[in-house]
Motif scaffolding. Structure first.
Motif, PDB file in Angstrom:
ATOM      1  N   SER A  98     -22.481 -13.685   3.553  1.00  0.00           N
ATOM      2  CA  SER A  98     -23.595 -12.947   2.978  1.00  0.00           C
ATOM      3  C   SER A  98     -24.543 -12.602   4.109  1.00  0.00           C
ATOM      4  N   VAL A  99     -25.584 -11.855   3.792  1.00  0.00           N
ATOM      5  CA  VAL A  99     -26.571 -11.503   4.809  1.00  0.00           C
ATOM      6  C   VAL A  99     -27.582 -12.615   5.012  1.00  0.00           C
ATOM      7  N   ARG A 100     -27.518 -13.690   4.207  1.00  0.00           N
ATOM      8  CA  ARG A 100     -28.566 -14.710   4.212  1.00  0.00           C
ATOM      9  C   ARG A 100     -28.206 -15.965   4.994  1.00  0.00           C
ATOM     10  N   GLY A 101     -26.919 -16.259   5.156  1.00  0.00           N
ATOM     11  CA  GLY A 101     -26.539 -17.556   5.668  1.00  0.00           C
ATOM     12  C   GLY A 101     -25.797 -17.520   6.978  1.00  0.00           C
ATOM     13  N   ALA A 102     -24.699 -18.283   7.037  1.00  0.00           N
ATOM     14  CA  ALA A 102     -23.889 -18.381   8.250  1.00  0.00           C
ATOM     15  C   ALA A 102     -22.421 -18.345   7.861  1.00  0.00           C
ATOM     16  N   THR A 245     -23.465  -4.931  10.340  1.00  0.00           N
ATOM     17  CA  THR A 245     -22.891  -4.608   9.038  1.00  0.00           C
ATOM     18  C   THR A 245     -21.568  -5.315   8.847  1.00  0.00           C
ATOM     19  N   MET A 246     -21.488  -6.123   7.797  1.00  0.00           N
ATOM     20  CA  MET A 246     -20.244  -6.753   7.394  1.00  0.00           C
ATOM     21  C   MET A 246     -19.560  -5.856   6.375  1.00  0.00           C
ATOM     22  N   VAL A 247     -18.374  -5.394   6.697  1.00  0.00           N
ATOM     23  CA  VAL A 247     -17.627  -4.484   5.832  1.00  0.00           C
ATOM     24  C   VAL A 247     -16.643  -5.303   5.003  1.00  0.00           C
ATOM     25  N   GLY A 253     -25.651  -5.277   0.287  1.00  0.00           N
ATOM     26  CA  GLY A 253     -26.890  -6.011   0.442  1.00  0.00           C
ATOM     27  C   GLY A 253     -27.444  -5.856   1.837  1.00  0.00           C
ATOM     28  N   GLY A 254     -28.668  -6.306   2.011  1.00  0.00           N
ATOM     29  CA  GLY A 254     -29.304  -6.220   3.312  1.00  0.00           C
ATOM     30  C   GLY A 254     -30.429  -7.228   3.422  1.00  0.00           C
ATOM     31  N   LEU A 255     -30.714  -7.628   4.641  1.00  0.00           N
ATOM     32  CA  LEU A 255     -31.831  -8.531   4.898  1.00  0.00           C
ATOM     33  C   LEU A 255     -32.462  -8.139   6.228  1.00  0.00           C
ATOM     34  N   GLU A 256     -33.769  -7.918   6.188  1.00  0.00           N
ATOM     35  CA  GLU A 256     -34.500  -7.394   7.331  1.00  0.00           C
ATOM     36  C   GLU A 256     -34.903  -8.496   8.304  1.00  0.00           C
ATOM     37  N   HIS A 257     -35.013  -8.114   9.572  1.00  0.00           N
ATOM     38  CA  HIS A 257     -35.541  -8.979  10.626  1.00  0.00           C
ATOM     39  C   HIS A 257     -36.424  -8.133  11.536  1.00  0.00           C
ATOM     40  N   ALA A 262     -29.298  -7.442   8.869  1.00  0.00           N
ATOM     41  CA  ALA A 262     -27.944  -7.797   8.452  1.00  0.00           C
ATOM     42  C   ALA A 262     -27.634  -7.017   7.184  1.00  0.00           C
ATOM     43  N   LEU A 263     -26.507  -6.306   7.191  1.00  0.00           N
ATOM     44  CA  LEU A 263     -26.111  -5.472   6.064  1.00  0.00           C
ATOM     45  C   LEU A 263     -24.722  -5.877   5.597  1.00  0.00           C
TER      46      LEU A 263
END
Length: 589
Positions: A98-102, A245-247, A253-257, A262-263
């Protein structure tokens, strides 16, 4: 005075087992026992996620001897007093794509700092060094906006393993890292370097086309906030911006920094070489890019006061997410239009789609977007089958409040001012110098006065009614005053059960039963699996509409369902389809 950096050494040591090994060295630990903790949540995603649950093992040493560790709560450890440097070694399980973790496997590694870097209490302002170790036997590269530790022994070169540097812990956890062999393309926007990094299986990806479209979006947004200097905001933190971007097959989804995002996107939404035209999926991807890039200004630097600084151990509560997410949702599509990445017709369809979606949520009559913002932690991010009846999205209705404010300001100022002026004043007042030691945020009640300062328009009653109240934004009238006609019709001219459905195996289940609708009045419930209507089997996925098309609104039908493992029957009076499909077109004449 201690000015030694806190050093993190991260190694992707068990790819098949999805484990990172981290060694944390503190040169001058607290004399009464150093405390460490891992964030409970990640900024931009307002849910306590308990990242510390993925720490599998943790030990401490000083001077070659073991040091006792005591766990104080779910996220926190304390080491016994130790002389000299203290070293923690711990492993993190990383299998969250996901865009949130590892995430870590033989194809790539990705992590957010909130998932892997323990905070050293009392040393939050110390510089941090990250030493990235390559996986054995793999020719991977590194993609991150975290600056290389130039001038330091072992400093990384661009895209290389080695040492990177952050000015403090807050910066360290705000630069995610992607490692592997992705597809990469770069471009400049007003002199600032940007990288597009695509991880995952995506054959024949048209990188040149994507880079061209994204470059226009980035340049337009930089010009929007800085029309004179045209200086990219992330240059206060990094010399580049990275889109990671993870395809996947169906991700989104997306998460800003502060200098990256991370998309996640579906591969079918990305253009391939030789493909022409612009499908809905690609427009959605460009909208996601635009949304997360706009956050570089709005929420990463322009923040609510409640986020200055973040408290990452428990929820930071604010009633202003409708400003920071809703305004961003309004501008993400509008700036696609201004960048000429979509047509005006496409833009009007996107606005109409948002209007339709909000009107289909009965919960908008119960919860304001200000309440939705405050309750994000316990309600918006924990949705269930009844959520459409109980809550409203601060993203979608927030974007309609932003649209309404923009239209009202234009109308009241005779076309001389707009919401653009508000965003630029927010940037000048709160965002431009945020990371230069002048960090402060927008007060909970500060927006109306700032709007009046920027535009001369008093919007207090509007905001009270539509952001802090539950009334629908009067878009029909506001749009008409600007020369646009907003019209509504029913999507399908067939009677309705007033439900949302989802496929469950070969059957169709009720995902949501709308309050006050036909199914609700007839006794049906979310989770019921449709079996038959008047004795005829309901086929998934289109069979329900086929059966309902044989009836008229007001007809009574016998609906058989399975509720758990029990067969039940309900007499339901079918409803007329609600005219909720919006269209938005320029007025003629």
């Amino acid at each position: 005075m201690n000015d030694a950096p806190v050093i993190y050494r991260l190694e992707p040591h068990d790819l098949a087992g999805h484990r990172y090994r981290i060694t944390l060295t503190v040169a001058a630990p607290a004399g009464d026992g150093q405390i460490f903790s891992l964030p409970a949540w990640i900024p931009g995603s307002y849910l306590v996620r308990d990242f510390s649950r993925q720490i599998e093992t943790i030990t401490a040493r000083a001077g070659g001897r073991p040091v006792a560790l005591q766990k104080l709560d779910n996220h926190t450890w304390q080491a016994a007093p130790a002389a000299g440097a203290l070293e923690l070694s711990y492993t993190v399980y990383a299998w969250d794509l996901s865009v949130r973790g590892a995430h870590l496997d033989e194809t790539h590694g990705f992590f957010n700092g909130t998932s892997v870097f323990l905070r050293v209490h009392g040393q939050d302002d110390q510089p941090c060094v990250l030493d990235l170790v390559p996986p054995a036997g793999l020719d991977w590269k590194v993609y991150t906006s975290l600056p290389e530790a130039r001038g330091m022994a072992g400093a990384a070169r661009r895209h290389g393993f080695g040492r990177y540097r952050a000015p403090d812990y807050d910066a360290l956890i705000d630069h995610p890292v992607e490692m592997g062999t992705p597809q990469v393309v770069s471009f400049t926007a007003h002199g600032a370097e940007h990288e597009l990094v695509f991880t995952g299986v995506a054959p024949r990806l048209d990188l040149a086309r994507i880079a061209d479209d994204v470059q226009k979006i980035c340049a337009t947004q930089i010009e929007f906030f800085e029309p004179r200097t045209r200086r990219a905001p992330f240059l206060d933190s990094s010399d580049r911006y990275v889109f990671m971007t993870m395809v996947t097959g169906d991700g989104y989804g997306g998460l800003e920094h502060r200098a990256s995002t991370a998309l996640m996107t579906s591969r079918k939404d990305l253009p391939v070489q030789g493909q022409t035209g612009q499908g809905e999926g690609y427009r959605q991807f460009l909208g996601l890019v635009s949304h997360e890039y706009f956050h570089t200004w709005n929420v990463k630097r322009i923040k609510p006061a409640a986020f200055v600084p973040y408290n990452l151990q428990s929820p930071d509560l604010t009633r202003l997410l409708w400003v920071f997410e809703g305004f961003t949702s309004y501008y993400d599509d509008l700036l696609l239009l201004r960048a000429q990445a979509i047509t005006q017709t496409d833009y009007l369809r996107l606005v109409a789609k948002t209007i339709s979606g909000v009107l289909r949520s009965p919960g908008r009559h119960k919860q304001s977007v200000a309440e939705s913002s405050f309750d994000a932690w316990t309600r918006y991010y924990k949705q269930d089958e009844n959520s459409p009846n109980a809550l409203v999205s601060y993203y979608t209705k927030g974007s309609l409040v932003a649209l309404g404010l923009d239209l009202l300001i234009r109308q009241e100022s005779g076309g001389t001012r707009s919401l653009d002026d508000v965003m630029r004043l927010l940037w000048q007042r709160f965002g431009r110098d945020f990371y230069q030691g002048r960090a402060h945020g927008l007060a909970e009640d500060g927006l109306p006065a700032l709007i009046q300062e920027a535009t001369g328009v008093d919007t207090r009653r509007f905001i009270q009614r539509y952001a802090y109240g539950t009334a629908d934004v009067p878009l029909t009238e506001l749009l008409s005053a600007q020369g646009y006609a907003l019209q509504f019709k029913a999507g399908l001219n067939i009677p309705s059960l007033d439900v949302r459905t989802r496929k469950q195996g070969d059957a169709l289940a009720l995902a949501t039963v709308f309050e006050g609708g036909a199914a609700h009045k007839g006794g049906l419930s979310a989770g019921d699996v449709l079996v038959a209507i008047d004795g005829l089997k309901v086929e998934a996925p289109a069979g329900l509409d086929t059966l309902l098309a044989q009836y008229r609104a007001g007809d009574r039908v016998m609906v058989h369902v399975f509720r758990r493992d029990e067969l039940r029957a309900y007499r339901v009076r079918l409803a007329a389809p609600a005219p909720l499909d919006a269209t938005l077109v320029p007025q003629i004449g």
